[in-house]
Each structure stands twice: as C-alpha cells, then as structure tokens.
Design an enzyme around this catalytic site. Structure first.
Site, PDB file in Angstrom:
ATOM      1  N   LYS A 190       1.625  -1.091  -4.995  1.00 28.25           N
ATOM      2  CA  LYS A 190       1.928   0.291  -4.620  1.00 28.25           C
ATOM      3  C   LYS A 190       2.998   0.281  -3.543  1.00 28.25           C
ATOM      4  O   LYS A 190       2.730   0.307  -2.339  1.00 28.25           O
ATOM      5  CB  LYS A 190       0.669   1.002  -4.126  1.00 28.25           C
ATOM      6  CG  LYS A 190       0.816   2.528  -4.185  1.00 28.25           C
ATOM      7  CD  LYS A 190       0.999   3.001  -5.613  1.00 28.25           C
ATOM      8  CE  LYS A 190       1.265   4.493  -5.692  1.00 28.25           C
ATOM      9  NZ  LYS A 190       1.556   4.926  -7.058  1.00 28.25           N
TER      10      LYS A 190
ATOM     11  N   SER B  30       2.167   7.146 -12.021  1.00 31.05           N
ATOM     12  CA  SER B  30       1.201   7.508 -10.995  1.00 31.05           C
ATOM     13  C   SER B  30       0.556   8.856 -11.329  1.00 31.05           C
ATOM     14  O   SER B  30      -0.142   8.970 -12.318  1.00 31.05           O
ATOM     15  CB  SER B  30       1.864   7.503  -9.614  1.00 31.05           C
ATOM     16  OG  SER B  30       0.911   7.258  -8.608  1.00 31.05           O
TER      17      SER B  30
END
Length: 594
Positions: free
Chosen positions: A197, A394
């Site tokens: 991430k 996402s």
C-alpha cells in the site's frame, strides 16, 4: 442624514437591479451560443469519419455547452471525446455509404491504456465488418507510445517527415514529499495495512520501497508485453525486434527513419496526405475532402436501418473519479448519489440488467462501503456486470466486487486491495516555524483525540491501527464473498498490491477481457435478451443547467487546466494528497503513460 440614507438605499437597489439585468443578459447570450451548437448535422457524401484523439478521452461524452466554443479562458473547457460516442460512431459508419473510411488524428493520446484498448478493439471490429480503410496520421510533435499502439491497427500509418515515433518502453516516476514536509515542520502520521500500500510512501520515504518497486515492475511489464504483442501482430515485427528498437530509443528518429525501421508506412506532407484521402473517398482533382467528427456524426440522422425499439432496458451507470473526495471542478463519485442511482434501477422492473462502468483510483472507505452495499443488493435481484475502464483500483475494486461478473481490459490498472489512514501533525510548523503554541482543556483522558497539533499517542496510534485492520478485514471479506475465494487467498493477492487486468484475470479478480460494449453484451446474454436498449445514467444535466451550476471552483479549475495543460495533473495530485484525511482505500499513485 436622511438624504444620505436615501442615496445609499438607492445605490443598493440600483446595484441589485444591474446585477439581475447582467445575469439575465448573460443567460440570454449563453443560451444563444448553446442554441447555435445544436443546429441539425448533415453528413456529406464521400466523407471521412475523423476520430480526434488529441482531445481528452473520457468514458462518457460530456454535455458541456462551452466545450467547442471559442470563449474566454474562464469559460472555455478542456475538449473531450467520449468512448461511448466513438463506439456508436464506428458501429453506425459500417453501413453508412456516406462514410468512406476512418481518419485517426493522432499525436499524444490524452487517455489511459484501457481506453486505447477499447478504441483499438472497436476499430478492429469496424474493419472486420466492412471494407472501409482506417488511416492514421500524426502531423505534429511526437507520435506517443499509446498513440502508436493504437495506430498499428490502421491500414496505413503516416507521419510528417519531421515527426518522430516515441518508442522506448514504459517508465514511471514518483514524487516524495518527506524532506519538503520536514523542512516546513509537518509530520504525516500514517497507519496502513498491506506492504504494497504505497499511497502513503511519498510522506514516509524518499524513494520507492522494495515492495513498491516490485509491484510497479510487474504490472508495467504486463502492460508493455501486451502492447508488444499487439504491435507485433499488426506490423510484422517480432517482439525481440521491437524490444531492440525500444532499447535503442526511437524518440529522436524522425519520419523517414521510422519508415525504414518498419514502424510506420510513410512520411508524408499535408498535400500528400490529402491525395491519399482523395483516393480513399473517390474525390478527383484538388477538391477538399469532406470530414465529420465523432461528436457531430452521432447527432446526424442515420442513413441505415434504425434499431427496433425494445422494452428491455439495460442500465449503464457511470462511476468516474475519486470516491467521496469531491474537490472543486473535479469529477467525483459520491456514495449517497451513486447508491441512490443503483437503488432506483434495482427497484424499477423495466430494467432487466445493470452494467456499472467504473473508472476510479478509489477514495473514502465510507462511500465505498455505501456503494458496495447497493451493488450487492442489486446483484441479488438483477444481473449486475461491472466494466472496468482505465482504473478500478482499491475503492474502485471495493465497489465492484459484489457484481455477478467483472469485465476489464488486459491493460486496466486494478487490485490495490488495502486501506490506509493519514493524520497530519502541524505542530512543528506552528511551534517552530510560526511561533504559535496551543494548550488543551479536556474532561477525559482522550478528549483531544487525533488533534492536528501534536503527534499521536501510542494509544491513539493503536486505535487507528485497529480501525485499519478491521477495515481491511471487511474489504477482503467482501472480495472473498463476491469472487468465491477464501479470505486467505484474497489477502495473498491483496496487501495493497496493484495489478494489470492481465494479472487480475490469472488471479481470479476479474472474469474476462473486454470493454464496455462487451460487458453490455454479457449482461444481455446472462439475461437471455435477444433485443434490448441501453440507458446511460446518471441523467446528464441540460447545457443551461450546466452553465448555471458553474461555480467559482469550477471556473478556477477550468482556468488552471487551460493554462497548465497536462502539467495540471501535478497540481491535482498534490491537491488530492493534502485532502487525504481519515481512512482511505485508494490507488498508491496516479499513473500516466505516454
């Protein structure tokens, strides 16, 4: 004094009256301008259909009345071209005897790789359905790599002798703000789940982490290899030859050198291009070649047989932009609004299926969860197919995973299953740089929770981490349920890692390759519909409403976009980054390929 107040009141009334008259006149002028753009469109015989890809490519054609008008900068818009219009125009042109061929106006394409793939596939379908040629031409600047990939589907690629073909492979660059923030006394406190991430790395590091470098190389390699396969198939050059040309860098090799290397077919001046077009259209002598743009052509009366009206409706719902992060002048996906749109279609029996078109890097978790719930409920009652555009990562993947089927291009950017939270600490800036101090009064131990003027306490950080972990568990649970996978399997391909559409198919994150039209056909096939019509949603506002809703933020964005051009994205990214507060499910970075 009485006279003074009388004159002041008269002045105020006069100003109000002048303002109303000014607004009325402005509306009248703009109404006339809008009306002038809505004149009936005619298609001349022996015309070329022009697809101008120097415009910004968007999923859905806009209803902006100012887009093609020559207006002052504050009112003018970035010129766009809709994928929906391109698809419709090419389908109509197949049986239209007035259209003799397609002219691709190329240089740098202002659109993503998946958009290019959809246009390329639509052109292939056009060529397979008729014997009309596709002619690609770049007569200024540099023919970019995306534009070249698209051009290779043409029957003939022509560049100006002074135009070079930019062919050097794909590369990416990230900006890191850690040192700059340190200099001004700002600490970005980050809590995340997922070693990949990387959305928060610009605030933590001064270069890419090993994991981030790995994921970028993986999906970038997938995109490049897919491009090479397509170019090789059309140009008769092996992948090894193409990689050698890329290693040598063709960016500075002009027209005739590109011809010699087999990248293009001809290096021609404008008059020679016009001769080619006269030959295609059958026009003799030195007469001009009739041309018509996509936007105008789809408005023109069709010369072929019209489609039969069908009572079976398929809703095509567009979801483009950041999720829940609505900045002035920027397109955004609001959870409540999009959720309401999906719910209305679900409850309307005239709609037999739903296709959700997603083009989003993600955004706020709360809005993503709101939309996910409506998608799940809709999928329980109707056929729900999701079509990915350039980006569905996402939060963009979050809102899609409950659908019956997911369709994406091989070069769609997706995945990035992970979440993060950021809390800036301005204490250093306020205290050390500006000499501003703060003090606190509170009734309980943590009443000043997550203040922006000091670092988080260990207790606060742990609370944030727990929230992130719970959010991530919810995310992968949704994906596991929607995709028929175990949570462990989702976590294995999650961790915030970004994938290409090609990777995603292998990993089970999508069901098949294709664009929006393929997703619509799939929905109809699942429902067993022989005939159907599509309805694009949300309903676009009228040109007059578009003008009236244009506020100061929108005007400011228009001015900046016109002044900065493609450099606007750097301003836009920094603006978005500074608004990232709370828990987010967003792409690690914004991706731009030339």
């Amino acid at each position: 004094m009485k006279e003074f107040f009388k004159y002041v009141l008269a002045t105020i009334v006069g100003l109000i009256a002048v303002s109303f008259i000014g607004i009325f006149l402005m509306i009248m002028v703009f109404s006339a301008l809008v009306a002038s753009t809505e004149k009936p469109v005619t298609v001349a015989d022996n015309s070329m259909l022009v697809i101008d890809l120097t415009r910004q490519v968007v999923d859905r054609a806009t209803n902006d009345p100012f887009e093609d008008l020559e207006l002052p900068t504050m009112f003018s818009s970035v010129k766009t071209i809709g994928l929906d219009n391109i698809a419709e125009a090419l389908q109509n042109a197949v049986d239209d005897d007035r259209i003799k061929g397609v002219y691709l106006d190329l240089a740098m394409i202002n659109g993503g790789m998946a958009s290019v793939e959809e246009i390329r596939n639509a052109l292939i379908a056009f060529k397979d359905s008729c014997d009309k040629p596709v002619y690609a031409c770049a007569d200024k600047g540099i023919l970019g790599q995306k534009a070249y990939y698209l051009a290779t589907v043409a029957d003939k690629i022509v560049v100006h002798p002074e135009v070079s073909v930019d062919f050097r492979g794909l590369g990416g660059e990230m900006m890191f703000y850690t040192q700059a923030l340190k200099k001004i006394g700002i600490e970005m406190q980050v809590v995340r789940h997922g070693k990949f991430k990387a959305a928060v790395e610009p605030f933590m590091l001064d270069k890419m982490s090993k994991e981030n470098r790995e994921q970028q190389l993986t999906y970038m390699g997938s995109l490049w290899n897919h491009m090479l396969k397509g170019i090789s198939a059309e140009r008769g050059l092996s992948i090894e030859e193409l990689n050698k040309l890329a290693d040598e860098v063709q960016t500075f090799s002009k027209g005739r050198k590109a011809v010699a290397k087999g990248l293009v077919d001809a290096a021609s001046y404008k008059d020679e291009v016009l001769d080619d077009l006269r030959e295609i259209t059958g026009i003799e002598g030195t007469e001009g070649v009739p041309v018509i743009g996509v936007k105008e052509y789809v408005k023109a009366p069709s010369s072929g047989k019209g489609k039969k009206y069908s009572r079976n409706k398929i809703a095509v719902i567009y979801a483009s932009g950041e999720i829940g992060v609505s900045l002035s002048g920027d397109e955004a996906i609001e959870g409540d609004k999009l959720g309401r749109e999906i719910r209305k279609v679900r409850q309307d029996s005239s709609y037999k299926a739903i296709v959700l078109r997603v083009d989003s890097p993600g955004g706020a978790v709360f809005d993503s969860e709101t939309i996910w719930r409506e998608v799940k409920l809709a999928a329980e009652e109707k056929t729900m197919v999701v079509s990915f555009g350039d980006l569905a990562a996402s939060g963009g993947y979050y809102i899609s995973c409950a659908a019956d089927k997911i369709v994406a291009s091989p070069n769609t950017i997706t995945g990035s299953i992970g979440i993060f939270g950021t809390i800036p600490n301005f204490g250093g800036l306020l205290n050390d740089k500006l000499g501003i101090t703060t003090d606190v009064v509170k009734t309980n131990e943590n009443s000043d929770l997550l203040t922006l003027t000091r670092p988080m306490t260990p207790y606060e950080r742990q609370m944030m981490q727990n929230t992130i972990e719970e959010g991530y568990d919810t995310f992968i649970s949704h994906v596991a349920e929607g995709r028929g996978m175990t949570k462990e399997a989702v976590d294995e391909v999650g961790q915030g890692r970004v994938w290409s559409g090609e990777n995603a198919l292998e990993l089970g994150l999508i069901d098949q390759f294709g664009g929006l039209q393929d997703a619509i056909k799939l929905a109809a096939e699942i429902e067993g519909l022989d005939s159907y019509r599509t309805v694009a949603l949300p309903t676009q506002v009228s040109p007059l409403e578009e003008m009236l809703k244009m506020g100061g933020g929108s005007v400011r964005a228009r001015i900046l976009k016109n002044e900065l051009g493609d450099k606007y994205r750097y301003y836009e990214y920094f603006k978005k980054a500074t608004h990232m507060n709370g828990v987010m499910a967003r792409m690690p970075y914004d991706i731009y390929l030339n």
